[in-house]
Every structure is written in C-alpha cells, then in structure tokens.
Design an enzyme around this catalytic site. Structure first.
Site, PDB file in Angstrom:
ATOM      1  N   ASP A 138      10.524  13.194  10.460  1.00  0.00           N
ATOM      2  CA  ASP A 138      10.062  13.161   9.068  1.00  0.00           C
ATOM      3  C   ASP A 138       8.607  13.608   8.964  1.00  0.00           C
ATOM      4  O   ASP A 138       7.766  12.931   8.368  1.00  0.00           O
ATOM      5  CB  ASP A 138      10.232  11.742   8.496  1.00  0.00           C
ATOM      6  CG  ASP A 138      10.182  11.738   6.972  1.00  0.00           C
ATOM      7  OD1 ASP A 138      10.417  12.801   6.365  1.00  0.00           O
ATOM      8  OD2 ASP A 138       9.907  10.678   6.383  1.00  0.00           O
ATOM      9  N   GLY A 176       8.692   3.676  -0.239  1.00  0.00           N
ATOM     10  CA  GLY A 176       9.519   4.831   0.085  1.00  0.00           C
ATOM     11  C   GLY A 176      10.981   4.434   0.111  1.00  0.00           C
ATOM     12  O   GLY A 176      11.340   3.275  -0.134  1.00  0.00           O
ATOM     13  N   GLY A 177      11.831   5.404   0.414  1.00  0.00           N
ATOM     14  CA  GLY A 177      13.265   5.144   0.448  1.00  0.00           C
ATOM     15  C   GLY A 177      13.670   4.169   1.520  1.00  0.00           C
ATOM     16  O   GLY A 177      14.683   3.479   1.414  1.00  0.00           O
ATOM     17  N   MET A 178      12.859   4.100   2.597  1.00  0.00           N
ATOM     18  CA  MET A 178      13.202   3.224   3.707  1.00  0.00           C
ATOM     19  C   MET A 178      12.727   1.789   3.486  1.00  0.00           C
ATOM     20  O   MET A 178      13.206   0.865   4.140  1.00  0.00           O
ATOM     21  CB  MET A 178      12.576   3.743   5.003  1.00  0.00           C
ATOM     22  CG  MET A 178      12.880   5.197   5.313  1.00  0.00           C
ATOM     23  SD  MET A 178      14.602   5.473   5.665  1.00  0.00           S
ATOM     24  CE  MET A 178      14.730   4.626   7.224  1.00  0.00           C
ATOM     25  N   LYS A 207       5.545  -2.570   7.909  1.00  0.00           N
ATOM     26  CA  LYS A 207       6.596  -1.879   7.168  1.00  0.00           C
ATOM     27  C   LYS A 207       7.838  -2.747   7.134  1.00  0.00           C
ATOM     28  O   LYS A 207       8.382  -3.119   8.181  1.00  0.00           O
ATOM     29  CB  LYS A 207       6.921  -0.528   7.811  1.00  0.00           C
ATOM     30  CG  LYS A 207       7.983   0.253   7.048  1.00  0.00           C
ATOM     31  CD  LYS A 207       8.098   1.666   7.549  1.00  0.00           C
ATOM     32  CE  LYS A 207       9.035   2.479   6.680  1.00  0.00           C
ATOM     33  NZ  LYS A 207       9.075   3.883   7.063  1.00  0.00           N
ATOM     34  N   ILE A 243       0.822  -1.222   0.000  1.00  0.00           N
ATOM     35  CA  ILE A 243       0.000   0.000   0.000  1.00  0.00           C
ATOM     36  C   ILE A 243       0.848   1.261   0.000  1.00  0.00           C
ATOM     37  O   ILE A 243       0.337   2.376  -0.010  1.00  0.00           O
ATOM     38  CB  ILE A 243      -0.947   0.010   1.224  1.00  0.00           C
ATOM     39  CG1 ILE A 243      -0.149  -0.125   2.536  1.00  0.00           C
ATOM     40  CG2 ILE A 243      -1.991  -1.080   1.106  1.00  0.00           C
ATOM     41  CD1 ILE A 243      -1.014  -0.016   3.781  1.00  0.00           C
ATOM     42  N   GLY A 244       2.175   1.096   0.029  1.00  0.00           N
ATOM     43  CA  GLY A 244       3.047   2.275  -0.002  1.00  0.00           C
ATOM     44  C   GLY A 244       4.498   1.878  -0.186  1.00  0.00           C
ATOM     45  O   GLY A 244       4.927   0.802   0.229  1.00  0.00           O
TER      46      GLY A 244
END
Length: 823
Positions: A135, A21-23, A41, A18-19
């Site tokens: 962040d 990112g860089g991490m 995550k 669902i997402g």
C-alpha cells in the site's frame, strides 16, 4: 473518541484519533512503561470478525516488527483486547507527502527523487525480511521534523514466505490509484507491486495529479487493463527531465517483468536521474525546501566499494596480526628443520608395539593417497613398499618373517586365482556362474585385505552384468519404439530369467509396459474395425434433424424421421441411444412424481431454485405452478449431478445417452468413458461424436432449450426469463459451444435491457430511494454482463461489486456475481 475507551489497552493511554481509513483508526497514545508517545492502530471490527484475516494480520505484524531501518516506521507491539486487534507503532512528528501535495500542488523534481530514493531503501530492507508493503501511496510516506523520510503502515505488509491459503482468492489490499494490475486482480504479490506503486506515487509527486482519474471502478478498470497507460509525464508537466520521465515510465510498466525487478535497481535509476539534474545545476545553487534538504546516502555501488576499501585499510594499517603470523610460521619451520637434522642418524627406539601395526603405519606414511589394487591380483606395490622399509624393520626387529606374512601371501595368491577364473566367466558373459563361484568362498578367519579383495570382485561382476542388461534393455526399448511388440515381449521374458538383481525390477516393469501396449493395440484395432462402418458426421446430422422430437420426448417420431437416412450399423446405434434415453426419461418421470405438490430437490445449473411448486413433467421439461400459468423448465437447464442422482440404477451408457440429449457434454463424456472401460459396445463412438460435433448439436438443440425463456420474456416475466438464460449459458460454456453461446447472449442482453427500462421508469415515477438504487443496480448489471460476455472478467467483477454495494439484494447482480465466482 467515538466510543473508544482511553484505557482500552493495558499499558497505554489512548489520547486522540489522528487518522482514519478503511482498515481502522490510528490514535496518538502514551506508553506507560517508557513514558513515550506512540501511535496505535485499531483494526476495524469488520476485519476483526474474519479469523483468517486476523491470523494473517497478527503474523505479518510480528514480521514487520523485526524491521529496524531508519526509513521505516518501527512496529513496536501487537496484540488484542477482547475483539479489538491493534498494532503499536513509532509516533512521527512531521507531514505526509499527501499533505505536501495538498499544500503545494506538486513537489519539485529533486525533492521528489530524494524522497523516492529513501523509500526504495526502505523497500529493500523489507524485502530482505520477505515482506511486501502492498500500500505505497503519498499518505504512507512521512517527512519528519528532522527531515527524515519514513515509510509508514507496515502493518499491511504481506510476507512472501507465508501460507498462500491465508490470502482470499480474488481479493486485494491496497489503494486503487496506485495499485499494481496483478494486485488489483487479486493475484500474487511481490516486491514489483511496491515498485509499481512507488512509481505511481512519484508520478503524482512530479505532476501534481494522479495517474488515473475518476471513481474507484473506473480507476481499477484502468489499472487492470494492460492497454491503458497514464499520460506521458512530460506531457502533463513539461519541466520534468527526460531521464526522470523514463525512470518513472519503467517503474509503472503494466507487465511486471518490464519494471525494475529490485528496489536497489529502481533506486540506482533514481540516483542517475538526480545526478543528471545536479550536473545541470549552476554552481553554488542551494536546494529548495526542508524536504529537499533530506540527505541522500552515497550510491549503493559506491557505498559497497567504500566499505570494502575501509575494511582493507583497517586490516593493513592497524592490525599487527599478519606480521606475527608470518614470523611465527618461520620460527616453527626452523625448529622442525633443526630437530630433523639432529635425529637423522640416531637409532630408533623399540617401543614394544605390534609389528604389523608399525609396518602398516610406515606404509601409510609412504603412500597415503593410494589404495591397494585388490582387483589386479598383485602385490607388487606392497612388496616394493615392504622391501623399501625392510632396513628400518630389520633395525627395529631382527626376527624372521612371521606366520602373518605367510598367510598374507596365500591370500594374495588365492585372490589372483579367483580373479583369473572370474575374468574367464565374464568374457563368456556367464555372470550368474561368476556370482555363484564368488559365493562359494569361505570367509572364515580371513583378513580385511582378503575380504576387501572379494568385495572388489563382486563389484566387477555386478557392474559387468548391469552393463550387459542395460544393453539388452536398450534393444527392447528400440523394438517398442518400432512397434515390434511381440519380439520385444519375447526378449524381455528371456532377459527377466537371466538378469542381475540390480535390473530385475526394471525388467519386470518393462514387461508390464509391453503387455499393456499389446492389449491397447488389440483394443484399438477392434474398435477401429467396428467403427469403420460408422460415420460420426452423418450420425450427428441425423441427431440435429431430430432435435425437436428428442427434446420434447417424442422418441418414436424421431426414429421415423431419420432412420431411413442412416446406414444399418448407424441405425443400430441410434435405436440403442433412443431406447436408453426414453427409458431414463420414464424413470425420471416416475421418480419425480413423488414430489408433486412439493419443492423438487433439483436446482438450475446456476444453483438457483427451478421454480415454484412441482406439478409434473411434460416431454423433456419440468412443469411448475406459477402466477399467470405454469412455467416449463427444460431438463437441460437443471443441475446434471442432482438430476442424475435420481437415476441411480441406470448404466453408465444409458446415463451418457441421457446427458448427451440435454447437452451435458462433460458429464456425457465421463459416463461414456466409464462405459468404455466396462467394455460397453459403441461407447468410443459417442466419445468421438462429442469431440467432433458438440458445436453442431448445441446449436441444433438450442432453439428448443431456449424456447421457454423466449416465452417468459414475451410475457414480461423478466426475472424467470433471465434465470433460465443464465442457466443455459452455463450449460453452453464448454468447448465446442461457442456459436450457440453467442446466440444465447443476445437474448440475455435484451432481457437485461428491458429490466433497465422498467426499473428506470419506476424510479422516474416514484422517486423512492429503493427504486433509484434498483435502477442504478440494473444499469451496472447490464454493463457487467456485457463485460463478462466480452471476456473482460476483471472489469465485470469490479462493476458487479459496485452494483451490489448499491442494491445488495438485486437478483440480477447476485446471479452475475455467482457466474463470476464459478469462473
């Protein structure tokens, strides 16, 4: 799901991504134990291989899990499977602020303020647990279907109480468009970084555009530059109220001390701004969208007042305890009064207890707050107490005075006589005799009363003795301040033989201090006498004039050139310096001959290899075999530590002279200071020479040291020329060499400009991706070097990282990055 197995984590079924990112990635998942939808995550593999990052990640995720606040996405679990590290979080059905901005362009002022207020409450809760989010951005603020504001991604949060060693120096976590300047520089973070990021996010919500536009490097450069500020909010969006604009401006102040210092303070200012809007709103007007309907709690101060009022109200209205306590207390007092009245005239019963204990007990009841004054040598108060209680004692026991009373009286008289003698000795400042007198007292079979009296007398002696010693020490210290060291030494010696035990160590330390001061003064006077005939200015001028000869190893020519211009004392020093330098060069030439035809175990100051195969020495340069002819590398450009390692048998003074010749001023000073401690003549002279004339020497020697780089540049051997210049600038990057360094930078810029021209021509001729990347990297490296030369290190660092992202093996970019790391 891009190769991620649904059953990767035991107890969970991973359903869909669902997402990203860089991490790492965020997945929707089902938690089996509770049959509950959660978000998981997964940390990116490039971070999972970093043990220090993982250690910080796991610890701070555990800290974030302790947070339980209505405006914070709950962290539920953390762990790892093989090398997959993960965080399990609350799953939120709703939209992010970023999605709202994408749909609407901007968010209405009241809605934006209410959202920001909720985020400040979340930050306040995190701060209480010692966490900084790091962040804050529109993507990390969610609006749920029940209209609640949720701050997400606490897995990035950093504990302000954690080990600073787990944060890599010069690195940062965060999003460039919203990140605080100090965080972008890789510095320490605190809650004010989050306040800045929330302020920048609020700016975006209100205006519909990011505060700074452009690519990552440009944005970061603007964030770091304290003089760069976003456009005025009301210029971008005139409908914004002045109060709100002022609040945002304060929150995004570049210097953290100018911002709001706490989330509560920021939240209060936002509520003031919201109140100012509500006061202008026409009566009965509804608030816009569902986000606008997010309820805001009462003001913090109001909530505190209301809470206190509520507690007082509950205590006074509902609880009967205060009344019961008062009534109970009155009953107890009444009972005590009745009992005392009934027992007032009755005869006390003899309990058969010890008479002295009973008397002591009665005495304590009469005056519990006072202690007997043994130092006064009188028992008036005790006798008085005894007389006052005599009738009671007589009524209890009619026996005559016991032997204990007689003994106590004798002890009292003995203490009084002892005090009198000690008073006399103290008046004469005979502290030692007073102590000896007290030490002769026989303490066998003495009562605690007598022993306490002796202890009090001992304290009197020690206190008086210490006061006298302190007075003498103060006199001695005043003599030291007045430079009367010999007199101070005599008094300190006398005091040490007569002082008390409490000050003996202090007096001993004082004597040592005086002795060192006398020795230092004598040494300085001797050095001053020797240096009186020496003029460092004229000597420095002579060294500058002889620089070409010295740098090329022509020491005899150097002496002939300048000796006639020096005074006799200076000639002796110059001869000694030249002889030592020549001796060291010969030793180095002999030692390096063992490596002929091989690689020399010496590098440039920058750490890069000096050249190809070593073929020998010529003057003050190493010679290396290379395509198109030999390359000459001045010794001054080489690593001092590795070069000096080949001169292990040399004295500190000799090594200092050799370092001075090669502009290694820091090493030279260190060697001369060691020589000075060893008593070497003229060492102090050279220390003063470096302190006063380093700039002149650097400028004079620069021409000879830079000559090989100029020749390589003329032959279009740009990489070797750049390496030599890079090393030279590192040598000159020390106090006193600023002018020479600025002169050297001009050649370096010319070299890099030629590299840009050559790579650009090659890219135009051959449209190969590697050639194009090399050309872009060269241009950015020139920009980075220019920023570095101007003192803008942070901008240079951002640019050179960009260059290495384009061409990871670019030698010019790598060399500049090494320079930045050494800073």
């Amino acid at each position: 799901m891009s190769g991620i197995k649904p059953n990767l984590i035991e107890g969970y079924t991973l359903q869909k991504i669902i997402g990203k990112g860089g991490m790492g990635v965020v997945l929707k998942a089902l938690q089996h134990s509770l049959d509950k939808t959660v978000a998981v995550k997964l940390l990116s593999p490039k971070f999972s291989s970093d043990s220090e990052y993982v250690k910080r990640f796991v610890r701070e995720a555990k800290i974030a899990a302790k947070l339980n606040h209505s405006n914070i996405m709950q962290v539920l679990d953390t762990g790892h499977v093989d090398k997959h590290y993960y965080i399990v979080m609350e799953y939120i059905e709703g939209v992010s602020v970023a999605q709202l901005l994408k749909e609407r362009g901007r968010i209405e002022e009241r809605e934006a303020l209410r959202i920001a207020i909720k985020v400040t409450e979340a930050l306040a809760a995190a701060q209480k647990q010692g966490l900084v989010h790091r962040d804050i951005k529109p993507e990390n603020i969610m609006i749920t279907e029940s209209n609640e504001v949720k701050l997400c991604d606490m897995g990035l949060a950093k504990s302000t109480r954690s080990d600073a060693g787990l944060t890599q120096e010069g690195s940062f976590v965060g999003t460039p468009y919203y990140i605080a300047p100090e965080q972008a520089k890789g510095g320490s973070v605190d809650i004010r970084c989050d306040i800045y990021a929330l302020g920048m996010t609020l700016y975006h919500m209100l205006s519909g555009c990011r505060p700074f536009a452009g690519d990552t490097i440009k944005v970061l450069a603007n964030q770091i530059d304290l003089d760069k500020k976003p456009r005025d909010l009301r210029t971008v969006e005139p409908s914004i109220s002045p109060v709100t604009a002022t609040v945002v401006k304060t929150a995004i102040a570049k210097r953290r001390s100018y911002r709001y210092q706490e989330p509560e303070e920021f939240g209060d200012a936002l509520e003031d701004a919201l109140d100012s809007l509500d006061s202008k709103r026409p009566a009965g007007r509804a608030v816009g969208s569902k986000v606008g309907r997010v309820s805001s709690k009462p003001r913090r101060g109001a909530r505190r007042d209301a809470g206190a009022e509520s507690r007082v109200g509950r205590t006074s209205a509902k609880s009967p305890l205060p009344y019961i306590a008062v009534i109970g207390g009155m009953v107890v007092i009444l009972i005590v009064v009745v009992v005392l009245a009934l027992s007032g005239g009755s005869e006390p019963t003899d309990t058969g207890g010890d008479e002295e204990v009973a008397a002591a007990s009665r005495h304590d009841e009469e005056e519990p707050e006072r202690r007997p004054d043994y130092s006064a040598g009188t028992s008036t108060r005790r006798d008085s107490g005894r007389r006052d209680s005599g009738r009671t004692a007589d009524s209890r026991d009619s026996a005559p005075s016991s032997s204990r009373s007689l003994k106590r009286e004798q002890e009292r008289q003995g203490l009084e006589q002892m005090k009198s003698k000690i008073d006399s000795l103290l008046a004469q400042e005979k502290f030692k005799q007073a102590g000896q007198l007290l030490g002769m007292v026989d303490m066998t079979d003495k009562s605690s009363y007598y022993m306490n009296g002796i202890v009090e007398q001992k304290k009197r002696i020690d206190k008086a003795w210490e006061e006298k010693d302190n007075s003498e020490i103060e006199k001695i210290e005043n003599l030291i301040t007045g430079k009367e060291l010999e007199r101070a030494s005599r008094l300190a010696e006398e005091l040490e033989s007569n002082c008390g035990s409490t000050t003996r160590r202090r007096v001993g330390t004082l004597r040592k201090t005086i002795a060192r001061a006398i020795a230092d003064r004598k040494q300085k006077e001797e050095e001053k006498r020797k240096a009186a005939a020496l003029d460092t200015r004229k000597y420095a001028a002579a060294l500058c004039e002889a620089a070409p000869e010295i740098m090329n190893g022509k020491y005899k020519d150097a002496r002939l050139k300048v000796e006639s211009k020096l005074a006799e004392a200076a000639k002796a020093i110059f001869k000694k310096q030249i002889d030592f330098s020549q001796e060291q060069l010969k030793a180095l030439k002999k030692k390096s001959a063992d490596y002929t035809g091989e690689k020399l175990p010496v590098t440039l100051v920058s750490g890069e290899p000096v050249g190809g195969t070593f073929i020998g020495m010529k003057g003050g340069c190493w010679a290396f075999d290379a395509e198109g002819g030999a390359i000459m590398c001045p010794l001054a450009l080489c690593d001092p530590a590795k070069t000096l390692a080949m001169l292990t048998s040399a004295s500190n003074f000799a090594r200092g002279c050799f370092c001075l010749q090669n502009l290694w001023f820091t090493h030279a000073r260190r060697e001369f200071e060691s020589a000075k401690k060893a008593g070497e003549e003229y060492a102090d002279f050279f220390i003063r020479l470096i302190e006063k004339h380093a700039a002149e020497l650097a400028e004079a020697y620069l021409t000879e040291i830079a000559r090989p780089a100029e020749e390589l540049y003329g032959k279009k051997k740009l990489l070797n020329a750049f390496r030599f210049q890079n090393a030279l600038e590192l040598v000159l990057d020390q106090p006193g060499c600023e002018k020479a360094l600025e002169k050297s930078r001009k050649l370096t810029k010319r070299i890099l400009a030629s590299v840009v021209k050559e790579t650009g021509a090659a890219a135009s001729k051959n449209r190969d991706n590697d050639r194009i990347a090399e050309s872009y990297a060269a241009e950015i490296s020139l920009f980075a070097y220019t920023a570095l030369a101007a003192g803008k290190r942070d901008i240079a660092l951002l640019a050179i990282r960009k260059a290495l992202n384009i061409d990871a093996d670019n030698p010019y970019a790598l060399a500049i990055m090494d320079r930045l790391k050494k800073k």
